[in-house]
Design a protein around this motif. Structure first.
Motif, PDB file in Angstrom:
ATOM      1  N   ILE A  78       5.533   5.706  -2.881  1.00  0.00           N
ATOM      2  CA  ILE A  78       5.170   6.298  -1.610  1.00  0.00           C
ATOM      3  C   ILE A  78       4.401   8.503  -2.523  1.00  0.00           C
ATOM      4  O   ILE A  78       4.939   8.544  -3.606  1.00  0.00           O
TER       5      ILE A  78
ATOM      6  N   GLU B  31       6.915  -0.115  -4.436  1.00  0.00           N
ATOM      7  CA  GLU B  31       7.009   0.363  -3.174  1.00  0.00           C
ATOM      8  C   GLU B  31       6.507   2.054  -4.150  1.00  0.00           C
ATOM      9  O   GLU B  31       6.537   1.773  -5.017  1.00  0.00           O
TER      10      GLU B  31
ATOM     11  N   GLU C 223       4.271  11.036   2.762  1.00  0.00           N
ATOM     12  CA  GLU C 223       5.156  11.980   3.407  1.00  0.00           C
ATOM     13  C   GLU C 223       4.639  12.793   3.339  1.00  0.00           C
ATOM     14  O   GLU C 223       4.902  13.580   2.254  1.00  0.00           O
TER      15      GLU C 223
ATOM     16  N   TRP D 187       7.498   7.715  -7.616  1.00  0.00           N
ATOM     17  CA  TRP D 187       7.349   8.254  -6.195  1.00  0.00           C
ATOM     18  C   TRP D 187       6.249   9.637  -6.923  1.00  0.00           C
ATOM     19  O   TRP D 187       6.648  10.035  -7.739  1.00  0.00           O
TER      20      TRP D 187
ATOM     21  N   SER E  32       1.404  -1.264  -0.445  1.00  0.00           N
ATOM     22  CA  SER E  32      -0.036  -0.637   0.370  1.00  0.00           C
ATOM     23  C   SER E  32       1.038   1.126   0.367  1.00  0.00           C
ATOM     24  O   SER E  32       2.412   1.364   0.550  1.00  0.00           O
ATOM     25  N   PRO E  33       0.308   2.431  -0.625  1.00  0.00           N
ATOM     26  CA  PRO E  33       1.367   3.230  -0.665  1.00  0.00           C
ATOM     27  C   PRO E  33       1.670   4.078   0.446  1.00  0.00           C
ATOM     28  O   PRO E  33       0.975   3.972   1.302  1.00  0.00           O
ATOM     29  N   ARG E  34       2.867   4.202   0.307  1.00  0.00           N
ATOM     30  CA  ARG E  34       3.281   5.202   1.867  1.00  0.00           C
ATOM     31  C   ARG E  34       3.305   6.934   2.099  1.00  0.00           C
ATOM     32  O   ARG E  34       3.267   7.126   0.311  1.00  0.00           O
TER      33      ARG E  34
END
Ligand code: 6PG
Length: 249
Positions: A238, A236, A14, A201, A10-12
């Motif tokens: 993000i 990943e 920040e 990203w 799942s997306p992180r």
């Protein structure tokens, strides 16, 4: 034993104070990823994006890069999209990026894969076909890191909500002739090509993006409505946000 299906993590998310902090964080993280990939003996393939927050990131890379351990001559650059205009047009993403790097990052020109301009080929369709061939020939199968800006309408690269290019799954790159974001003619990687990324990203700053961020991260988001939700990293994803763009989460 069947292979486990790609379970995209799942997306992180920040959240940084503002665009400047966001750009510094992204540049610093990218430098670490490049150093790690080269320490593994790899020649990392990076997907760059156009747009204003990307400009901040590129400037930070130019500032921080020379003191890093990255061998910039062994970094391979691609673009998720490019404007089909003259080579020296200020609208070119590659020109904006190189200006922002400020000649401080000694890339190998043979590893900087530029989308053909309107000086190079007859039309935008030819540019898309040519770039697709270049990526097939020189790509490593996936990007180490793909960076994407996102418009207030949720577009990424030059894939816009409701546009037919979102459904193209048998090509690497496509032409756009009626972009709602000027200039109108662009080349964009397709969703399948963008999804060939170990890490994706999203670089998103500003209050104007907050609704699209919330829509993109909502359960059941539809890529035809908010294209950003159609791109996920194999290992990943993000979302690099600032307080304003994260304000509706
Ligand atoms: C382009 C970009 C485009 C951009 C978004 C966000 O060529 O125009 O690739 O997809 O990333 O429009 O741009 P901003 O960060 O400037 O809002």
């Amino acid at each position: 034993m069947t292979d486990a299906p790609h379970s995209h993590p799942s997306p992180r998310i920040e959240v940084h104070e503002d665009a400047a902090d966001l750009a510094t964080a992204v540049a610093g993280e990218l430098i670490v990823r490049l150093e790690d990939a080269q320490a593994r003996g790899e020649e990392p393939q990076i997907g760059l994006t156009g747009g204003s927050i990307a400009e901040h990131v590129h400037r930070e890379l130019g500032r921080m890069g020379p003191e890093s351990d990255v061998d910039w001559s062994r970094v391979v650059l691609w673009w998720g999209d490019e404007r089909f205009v003259a080579t020296d047009s200020p609208d070119r993403n590659v020109g904006q990026a190189m200006a922002a790097f400020g000649d401080r990052l000694p890339f190998d020109p043979a590893k900087v894969h530029v989308v053909p301009s309107s000086d190079d080929v007859a039309d935008v369709e030819a540019a898309a076909l040519a770039y697709g061939e270049i990526l097939r020939e020189h790509g490593a199968g996936s990007f180490e890191v793909l960076m994407l800006g996102m418009g207030p309408d949720g577009h990424v690269a030059s894939l816009f909500p409701g546009y037919p290019q979102l459904d193209v799954d048998d090509r690497v790159a496509v032409a756009v002739t009626d972009s709602p974001k000027p200039p109108p003619e662009r080349v964009s990687l397709t969703l399948p090509a963008l999804n060939r990324s170990r890490a994706v990203w999203f670089l998103v700053s500003g209050a104007g993006k907050a609704p699209a961020v919330a829509r993109a991260l909502a359960d059941g988001a539809d890529l035809h409505d908010v294209p950003a939700c159609g791109v996920t990293g194999e290992l990943e994803t993000i979302w690099f946000l600032d307080r304003e763009s994260a304000s509706q989460l």
